[in-house]
Design a protein around this motif. Structure first.
Motif, PDB file in Angstrom:
ATOM      1  N   PRO A 166       0.829  -1.209   0.000  1.00  0.00           N
ATOM      2  CA  PRO A 166       0.000   0.000   0.000  1.00  0.00           C
ATOM      3  C   PRO A 166       0.863   1.258   0.000  1.00  0.00           C
ATOM      4  CG  PRO A 166      -0.844  -1.598   1.581  1.00  0.00           C
ATOM      5  CD  PRO A 166       0.468  -2.130   1.107  1.00  0.00           C
ATOM      6  N   GLY A 167       0.489   2.203  -0.839  1.00  0.00           N
ATOM      7  CA  GLY A 167       1.208   3.465  -0.908  1.00  0.00           C
ATOM      8  C   GLY A 167       2.368   3.490  -1.877  1.00  0.00           C
ATOM      9  N   VAL A 168       2.757   2.337  -2.410  1.00  0.00           N
ATOM     10  CA  VAL A 168       3.846   2.286  -3.392  1.00  0.00           C
ATOM     11  C   VAL A 168       3.238   2.480  -4.777  1.00  0.00           C
ATOM     12  CG1 VAL A 168       5.686   0.876  -4.400  1.00  0.00           C
ATOM     13  CG2 VAL A 168       5.220   0.770  -1.936  1.00  0.00           C
ATOM     14  N   GLU A 169       3.439   3.647  -5.330  1.00  0.00           N
ATOM     15  CA  GLU A 169       2.799   4.007  -6.589  1.00  0.00           C
ATOM     16  C   GLU A 169       3.744   3.821  -7.777  1.00  0.00           C
ATOM     17  OE1 GLU A 169      -0.301   4.804  -6.824  1.00  0.00           O
ATOM     18  OE2 GLU A 169      -0.662   4.825  -4.653  1.00  0.00           O
ATOM     19  N   PRO A 170       3.187   3.514  -8.946  1.00  0.00           N
ATOM     20  CA  PRO A 170       4.023   3.369 -10.155  1.00  0.00           C
ATOM     21  C   PRO A 170       4.828   4.633 -10.429  1.00  0.00           C
ATOM     22  CG  PRO A 170       1.814   2.532 -10.563  1.00  0.00           C
ATOM     23  CD  PRO A 170       1.775   3.209  -9.223  1.00  0.00           C
ATOM     24  N   GLY A 171       6.122   4.446 -10.632  1.00  0.00           N
ATOM     25  CA  GLY A 171       6.970   5.572 -10.983  1.00  0.00           C
ATOM     26  C   GLY A 171       7.497   6.372  -9.814  1.00  0.00           C
ATOM     27  N   ALA A 172       7.136   6.013  -8.586  1.00  0.00           N
ATOM     28  CA  ALA A 172       7.617   6.760  -7.418  1.00  0.00           C
ATOM     29  C   ALA A 172       9.139   6.648  -7.308  1.00  0.00           C
ATOM     30  CB  ALA A 172       6.958   6.237  -6.148  1.00  0.00           C
ATOM     31  N   ALA A 173       9.773   7.689  -6.853  1.00  0.00           N
ATOM     32  CA  ALA A 173      11.239   7.730  -6.785  1.00  0.00           C
ATOM     33  C   ALA A 173      11.779   6.693  -5.809  1.00  0.00           C
ATOM     34  CB  ALA A 173      11.687   9.126  -6.359  1.00  0.00           C
ATOM     35  N   GLY A 174      12.840   6.030  -6.227  1.00  0.00           N
ATOM     36  CA  GLY A 174      13.565   5.126  -5.345  1.00  0.00           C
ATOM     37  C   GLY A 174      13.024   3.724  -5.200  1.00  0.00           C
ATOM     38  N   ILE A 175      11.849   3.431  -5.736  1.00  0.00           N
ATOM     39  CA  ILE A 175      11.298   2.086  -5.559  1.00  0.00           C
ATOM     40  C   ILE A 175      11.919   1.112  -6.556  1.00  0.00           C
ATOM     41  CG2 ILE A 175       9.118   2.945  -4.643  1.00  0.00           C
ATOM     42  CD1 ILE A 175       7.865   2.313  -7.350  1.00  0.00           C
ATOM     43  N   ARG A 176      11.945  -0.153  -6.156  1.00  0.00           N
ATOM     44  CA  ARG A 176      12.494  -1.210  -7.010  1.00  0.00           C
ATOM     45  C   ARG A 176      11.333  -2.025  -7.578  1.00  0.00           C
ATOM     46  NH1 ARG A 176      15.595  -3.509  -2.084  1.00  0.00           N
ATOM     47  NH2 ARG A 176      13.556  -2.824  -1.313  1.00  0.00           N
ATOM     48  N   VAL A 177      11.284  -2.127  -8.902  1.00  0.00           N
ATOM     49  CA  VAL A 177      10.193  -2.798  -9.594  1.00  0.00           C
ATOM     50  C   VAL A 177      10.721  -4.051 -10.284  1.00  0.00           C
ATOM     51  CG1 VAL A 177       8.376  -2.572 -11.311  1.00  0.00           C
ATOM     52  CG2 VAL A 177       9.135  -0.555 -10.030  1.00  0.00           C
ATOM     53  N   ALA A 178      10.146  -5.192  -9.955  1.00  0.00           N
ATOM     54  CA  ALA A 178      10.564  -6.448 -10.568  1.00  0.00           C
ATOM     55  C   ALA A 178       9.727  -6.726 -11.813  1.00  0.00           C
ATOM     56  CB  ALA A 178      10.417  -7.603  -9.583  1.00  0.00           C
ATOM     57  N   ALA A 179      10.384  -7.228 -12.859  1.00  0.00           N
ATOM     58  CA  ALA A 179       9.715  -7.597 -14.108  1.00  0.00           C
ATOM     59  C   ALA A 179      10.520  -8.691 -14.777  1.00  0.00           C
ATOM     60  CB  ALA A 179       9.585  -6.382 -15.027  1.00  0.00           C
ATOM     61  N   VAL A 180       9.865  -9.451 -15.632  1.00  0.00           N
ATOM     62  CA  VAL A 180      10.540 -10.544 -16.337  1.00  0.00           C
ATOM     63  C   VAL A 180      11.319  -9.990 -17.529  1.00  0.00           C
ATOM     64  CG1 VAL A 180      10.201 -12.648 -17.703  1.00  0.00           C
ATOM     65  CG2 VAL A 180       8.856 -12.271 -15.620  1.00  0.00           C
ATOM     66  N   THR A 181      12.566 -10.380 -17.626  1.00  0.00           N
ATOM     67  CA  THR A 181      13.425  -9.945 -18.722  1.00  0.00           C
ATOM     68  C   THR A 181      12.797 -10.301 -20.068  1.00  0.00           C
ATOM     69  OG1 THR A 181      15.367 -10.328 -17.342  1.00  0.00           O
ATOM     70  CG2 THR A 181      15.741 -10.099 -19.708  1.00  0.00           C
ATOM     71  N   GLY A 182      12.769  -9.331 -20.977  1.00  0.00           N
ATOM     72  CA  GLY A 182      12.208  -9.559 -22.306  1.00  0.00           C
ATOM     73  C   GLY A 182      10.721  -9.302 -22.415  1.00  0.00           C
ATOM     74  N   SER A 183      10.085  -8.984 -21.292  1.00  0.00           N
ATOM     75  CA  SER A 183       8.637  -8.747 -21.310  1.00  0.00           C
ATOM     76  C   SER A 183       8.315  -7.309 -21.675  1.00  0.00           C
ATOM     77  CB  SER A 183       8.041  -9.064 -19.932  1.00  0.00           C
ATOM     78  OG  SER A 183       8.506  -8.132 -18.959  1.00  0.00           O
ATOM     79  N   ALA A 184       7.072  -7.078 -22.073  1.00  0.00           N
ATOM     80  CA  ALA A 184       6.617  -5.719 -22.347  1.00  0.00           C
ATOM     81  C   ALA A 184       6.700  -4.883 -21.071  1.00  0.00           C
ATOM     82  CB  ALA A 184       5.178  -5.742 -22.872  1.00  0.00           C
ATOM     83  N   GLN A 185       6.483  -5.517 -19.930  1.00  0.00           N
ATOM     84  CA  GLN A 185       6.529  -4.802 -18.655  1.00  0.00           C
ATOM     85  C   GLN A 185       7.953  -4.327 -18.336  1.00  0.00           C
ATOM     86  OE1 GLN A 185       5.071  -7.874 -19.063  1.00  0.00           O
ATOM     87  NE2 GLN A 185       2.946  -7.132 -19.076  1.00  0.00           N
ATOM     88  N   SER A 186       8.937  -5.170 -18.608  1.00  0.00           N
ATOM     89  CA  SER A 186      10.325  -4.780 -18.376  1.00  0.00           C
ATOM     90  C   SER A 186      10.734  -3.637 -19.294  1.00  0.00           C
ATOM     91  CB  SER A 186      11.248  -5.988 -18.599  1.00  0.00           C
ATOM     92  OG  SER A 186      12.605  -5.630 -18.453  1.00  0.00           O
TER      93      SER A 186
END
Length: 247
Positions: free
Chosen positions: A120-140
């Motif tokens: 909760p409270g961790v918003e997309p694009g917020a400074a300093g957060i670490r976002v996990a995504a699968v290599t090669g995906s559209a999300q990455s």
């Protein structure tokens, strides 16, 4: 008569000609993912399973060919299909302009969105957060294009550990995979919040990828998709593996 048939085969061999190969003997090389439930995964018996795996077998059955499935990481799928290493990929690929410039796509078999799964409270694009995504995906690719701090992993199975061990503050993944992730006992106590991301780069039509040198196979796969939807196989697999309707 058997004698005449044998003589004909010997004559073909003597002339250096190949014997005709029956349609049932044709083999298609199919790329799949091994750790992307519920679409594609290795089951308790050590066999490839999941919605996309079963759909691939159904398509090959309709086309009267044999499927030879090979598991590989998502980051290699488009490159391998583009290079002709596989006839098609039974992988849920978003139809993007970049991918379409390199491989052929089947007709769409569902429409997907991307899911932001975070505390909760961790918003997309917020400074300093670490976002996990699968290599090669559209999300990455999306996270990288927006300058986010990315934790790239080879497959979705890495996500629970990253979240529970606080090595990632959020994950960005396809809708179907997010449903499976939410059911993981190890992260249910974390109180994570799900947000649907409706950006053009992260949502759209999902297709199988096909060897760019084989448009005839694309037509055959499209006809096979139509067939398994008409005869109910697609819908039965949908009910078996997914809690929502794809069409």
């Amino acid at each position: 008569m058997p004698g005449i048939r044998s003589q004909a085969c010997l004559l073909l061999l003597a002339l250096g000609l190949s014997l005709p190969v029956g349609a049932s003997e044709r083999t298609l090389r199919v790329a799949v993912l091994s750790k992307s439930p519920p679409m594609s995964f290795v089951d308790a018996a050590g066999k490839l399973a999941g919605f996309n795996v079963r759909v691939a077998h159904a398509l090959c059955d309709v086309m009267s060919v044999r499927c030879e499935l090979t598991a590989m990481p998502l980051e290699r799928v488009v490159d391998a299909v583009a290079a002709g290493e596989f006839d098609f990929a039974a992988v849920s690929l978003l139809d993007t302009a970049e991918r379409r410039s390199r491989i052929l796509f089947s007709k769409p078999y569902y429409r997907s969105s991307s899911i932001w799964f975070a505390r909760p409270g961790v918003e997309p694009g917020a400074a300093g957060i670490r976002v996990a995504a699968v290599t090669g995906s559209a999300q990455s690719r999306y996270a990288r294009a927006h300058g986010w701090n990315i934790v790239n992993v080879p497959h979705h199975a890495e996500f629970p550990a990253l979240l529970t061990e606080r090595k990632a503050d959020a994950v960005l993944l396809p809708m179907a995979s997010a449903l499976t992730l939410r059911q993981e006992p190890s992260i249910q106590s974390l109180g994570l919040v799900t947000t649907v991301i409706q950006r053009p780069e992260l949502s759209g039509e999902v297709c199988f990828g096909i060897d760019p040198q084989n448009p005839e196979l694309r037509d055959q796969i499209n006809k096979a998709f139509d067939r398994i939807k008409r005869d109910g196989r697609f819908d039965r697999l949908n009910s078996e593996y997914l809690p929502f309707r794809l069409q």
